[in-house]
Motif scaffolding. Structure first.
Motif, mmCIF file in Angstrom:
data_model
loop_
_atom_site.group_PDB
_atom_site.id
_atom_site.type_symbol
_atom_site.label_atom_id
_atom_site.label_comp_id
_atom_site.label_asym_id
_atom_site.label_seq_id
_atom_site.Cartn_x
_atom_site.Cartn_y
_atom_site.Cartn_z
ATOM 1 N N PHE A 112 6.843 1.710 4.625
ATOM 2 C CA PHE A 112 6.387 1.711 3.233
ATOM 3 C C PHE A 112 7.511 2.291 2.370
ATOM 4 O O PHE A 112 7.625 3.511 2.207
ATOM 5 C CB PHE A 112 5.107 2.532 3.095
ATOM 6 N N TYR A 113 8.334 1.408 1.795
ATOM 7 C CA TYR A 113 9.487 1.874 1.038
ATOM 8 C C TYR A 113 9.090 2.573 -0.256
ATOM 9 O O TYR A 113 9.813 3.425 -0.753
ATOM 10 C CB TYR A 113 10.408 0.688 0.739
ATOM 11 N N SER A 114 7.966 2.200 -0.828
ATOM 12 C CA SER A 114 7.543 2.824 -2.087
ATOM 13 C C SER A 114 6.275 3.642 -1.894
ATOM 14 O O SER A 114 5.487 3.820 -2.821
ATOM 15 C CB SER A 114 7.309 1.739 -3.144
ATOM 16 N N GLY A 115 6.063 4.161 -0.676
ATOM 17 C CA GLY A 115 4.901 4.988 -0.407
ATOM 18 C C GLY A 115 3.631 4.156 -0.291
ATOM 19 O O GLY A 115 3.645 2.932 -0.391
ATOM 20 N N GLY A 116 2.508 4.846 -0.073
ATOM 21 C CA GLY A 116 1.230 4.164 -0.046
ATOM 22 C C GLY A 116 0.515 4.171 1.284
ATOM 23 O O GLY A 116 -0.521 3.520 1.423
ATOM 24 N N VAL A 117 1.012 4.915 2.279
ATOM 25 C CA VAL A 117 0.345 4.938 3.579
ATOM 26 C C VAL A 117 -1.042 5.570 3.463
ATOM 27 O O VAL A 117 -2.026 5.070 4.026
ATOM 28 C CB VAL A 117 1.191 5.705 4.620
ATOM 29 N N ARG A 118 -1.135 6.654 2.716
ATOM 30 C CA ARG A 118 -2.419 7.324 2.560
ATOM 31 C C ARG A 118 -3.441 6.401 1.898
ATOM 32 O O ARG A 118 -4.598 6.324 2.321
ATOM 33 C CB ARG A 118 -2.247 8.604 1.744
ATOM 34 N N GLU A 119 -3.007 5.690 0.876
ATOM 35 C CA GLU A 119 -3.908 4.760 0.194
ATOM 36 C C GLU A 119 -4.336 3.636 1.132
ATOM 37 O O GLU A 119 -5.495 3.204 1.123
ATOM 38 C CB GLU A 119 -3.233 4.187 -1.053
ATOM 39 N N PHE A 120 -3.398 3.156 1.951
ATOM 40 C CA PHE A 120 -3.708 2.111 2.913
ATOM 41 C C PHE A 120 -4.806 2.575 3.874
ATOM 42 O O PHE A 120 -5.796 1.872 4.097
ATOM 43 C CB PHE A 120 -2.443 1.738 3.693
#
Length: 669
Positions: free
Chosen positions: A141-149
């Motif tokens: 995730f180059y621009s973040g977002g793992v938590r949201e996923f």
């Protein structure tokens, strides 16, 4: 290796170029996507993330960027990752590479777990592990977002944090009406890796149990084994060639990263690793140190070649000799099987008050011959530990009356839940929903469970739901219905069936821990037994990335229930329940089957994917008597070294009452 070496963090210019290229390509493709019929029918998009990349190599300049998407269709959640289209800036990354790693519409019913990685340097990434044990390449995730996923996934499927690793999230899609019994045990169907068309069943298609189950010929007599216990050949669903290519061609970097899911001991728990490091013995260099029994030639048998054995072995592949071959003959040295234990012989084991006078002799007799159908109802409770061998007729009758009242009390707990209360009782709804789906697909080919509104199917449902309240920490997991079905078939009494099932789960409950620690412990022990009893085969597995032994997962989880027809399964189980020679005889059965097919496995140079498919297709083609004789011989040959190969507490050992037998954690994020 440092994270910077893996990802070449200094290559910012290439990353910026890939962002521009990805954005431009997405703009060019958006209008076409809106009109695509397949996309219109693809369901509701619940999550969309750009600039999610796969690293075929350790260099960031050779990454493949794309779009990650979660789609909900008919209450089923699907995962897809599509690489951006456009001009290829690096000659080392081809269109074939992009197509190879594409993930199209994989349902979460086929996903076992998601592991999150948050390195000190570099970008967060996840690894999605399928039910077969295979894993997709890491998604960065180059621009973040793992938590949201993960939050979106949790909203649509049941997601539980592993007790062993806080960054591993175990997937169990209770809300999916198409969830298939034991989906974690079967080979995936032809996954829609390239075509974009889902090959998973739609509403109205036959359930997976119809595909994997067994059928019997027309029957009228429950006790007629020959007519009742037929077998329907398992319908094999070949793995997609593209899926095989995807996993077989994943680069060393992706493979090395994926292995972080498991410890140095190939996926076994830290407890297993500690036990192994402090082992009090060393495995012999050669098996000549193992004492072999002197067996006359007449005891050797040569069963007919089974279908999978009869195929030609490539002549240009040299197969190492089996170190346990005796006079160049097949390893089938165990004592010949006897006729089943009959009522007159059973009565001779009992004194005037009903006590079993010699439990060891009884277990010996059952081990070599099994039990007659009509007698199982009396003998199984002893083998399962529900009745004590030294109990009298009167004591057993009193126990039955007390337990009948206890069962009614526990059953009343869930029967008294009102619809309004159920709306606020998530655990109850989830477990009941999963049980509702599973029981209607369990052994329905048998007359005992066949037909609409079958009362025995209703009993399966009630007993499983009652057990989920009796053992609330463990609850209900797929596979339990497979254990309960034969017990109900034999006992034909709701309360007695329940308490026999409870006794069996005391031994095998760890098989269903969500962190799979019980399963990993047994797979670890199996690897050590193969190393001890067939070092060339073990070395072959080591060279072909098969040391996790996941291809034996189904065998161990449900004790070969899907490998034999119904009657033979019951006979195998009662042999295992005797704990004669070893309480872990099922592991020696695994070794025996692997050794029986070792020439084919090595001769055809099977890799993990091919081996998984081959093992799956053995169902219905294994000779039970020969395998039991092999397992007996292997257990005797292994002796103390074999016993020392199995860590203490490995199921089906009786559990230690420390209050932590079935750890569950439901607070995910």
């Amino acid at each position: 290796m440092e994270e910077s070496e893996f990802q070449d963090l200094s290559d910012d210019a290439d990353y910026a170029a890939s962002q521009q290229q990805g954005s431009a390509s997405m703009m060019r493709c958006d209008s076409g996507k809106r009109s695509s019929p397949s996309e219109q029918e693809g369901g509701e998009i619940v999550y969309l993330k750009d600039n999610v990349a796969i690293h075929p190599t350790q260099f960031a300049s050779e990454r493949i960027s794309g779009r990650l998407k979660l789609t909900k269709h008919d209450s089923v959640l699907f995962l897809s990752w599509i690489p951006y289209k456009g001009q290829i800036s690096n000659a080392k990354v081809t269109d074939k590479d992009r197509n190879l790693y594409t993930i199209r519409a994989v349902p979460f019913t086929e996903v076992r777990s998601i592991k999150r990685h948050t390195p000190a340097l570099g970008w967060q990434y996840i690894i999605v592990v399928l039910s077969s044990g295979l894993a997709f390449a890491p998604l960065y995730f180059y621009s973040g977002g793992v938590r949201e996923f993960l939050a979106v996934v949790k909203h649509h499927v049941f997601l539980a944090r592993s007790a062993e690793d806080a960054n591993v999230f175990l997937v169990n899609d209770f809300r999916n009406p198409l969830q298939r019994t034991l989906s974690s045990l079967k080979l995936p169907r032809s996954l829609p890796v390239a075509s974009g068309q889902s090959s998973f069943p739609s509403v109205g298609e036959s359930s997976s149990n119809e595909n994997l189950g067994r059928t019997s010929s027309d029957v009228s007599d429950k006790n007629s084994v020959a007519s009742q216990y037929g077998v329907r050949k398992q319908k094999s669903h070949d793995l997609s060639i593209q899926l095989l290519e995807k996993f077989s061609l994943v680069t060393k970097f992706a493979r090395d990263t994926t292995t972080q899911l498991f410890s140095e001991n190939n996926g076994f728990s830290s407890a297993d690793k500690r036990w192994n490091n402090h082992s009090t013995y060393n495995y012999p260099e050669k098996l000549s140190s193992v004492g072999y029994p002197e067996v006359p030639e007449s005891l050797h048998s040569h069963p007919e070649k089974e279908p999978a054995q009869a195929e030609e072995i490539p002549t240009d592949v040299e197969v190492p000799a089996d170190p346990l071959e005796f006079n160049k003959m097949s390893l089938v040295w165990g004592k010949p099987r006897q006729s089943p234990l009959g009522r007159r012989e059973w009565a001779a084991f009992l004194d005037s008050e009903g006590r079993v006078m010699d439990s060891k002799a009884l277990r010996d007799r059952v081990f070599y011959g099994g039990i007659e159908d009509a007698l199982r109802r009396e003998v199984w409770p002893f083998l399962l530990g529900y009745y004590a061998y030294d109990s009298t007729y009167a004591e057993r009758e009193y126990l039955r009356s007390v337990r009948r009242m206890e069962y009614a009390t526990v059953k009343q707990q869930w029967q008294s839940i009102s619809p309004e209360q159920a709306k606020r009782f998530t655990k109850f709804r989830e477990r009941k929903g999963l049980i509702d789906k599973d029981v209607v697909r369990t052994d329905r080919s048998l007359e005992f469970f066949d037909g609409d509104d079958n009362p025995n199917v209703n009993l399966l449902h009630d007993i499983l739901l009652t057990y989920s309240f009796y053992n609330f920490d463990l609850g209900y997991c797929q596979g339990m219905s497979d254990y309960l079905s034969p017990i109900l078939f034999v006992m034909e009494d709701e309360s007695e069936t329940f308490w026999c099932f409870v006794a069996l789960m005391e031994r095998l409950g760890p098989n269903f821990n969500r962190d799979q620690n019980g399963m990993h412990t047994q797979l670890f022990a199996l690897s050590k037994l193969v190393e001890l009893l067939d070092s060339p085969l073990h070395n072959y597995f080591s060279q072909n990335d098969c040391l996790n032994y996941f291809f034996c997962f189904r065998w161990i989880l449900i004790q070969f229930k899907r490998e034999f027809e119904y009657g033979k399964t019951m006979r195998l189980w009662e042999v295992l329940w005797t704990h004669y020679l070893s309480e872990h005889l099922h592991l020696y059965v695994c070794v025996a089957i692997l050794k029986r097919y070792r020439r084919k496995i090595i001769g055809e140079q099977m890799d993990f994917d091919t081996l998984l498919k081959f093992i799956n297709e053995l169902s219905g083609h294994i000779d039970l008597d020969s395998v039991l004789r092999d397992a007996e011989a292997l257990c005797i040959c292994a002796g103390e070294n074999g016993a020392a190969s199995i860590p203490p507490g490995t199921p089906p050992s009786l559990p230690v009452d420390d209050g932590m037998l079935y750890p569950q954690q439901d607070e995910v994020l």
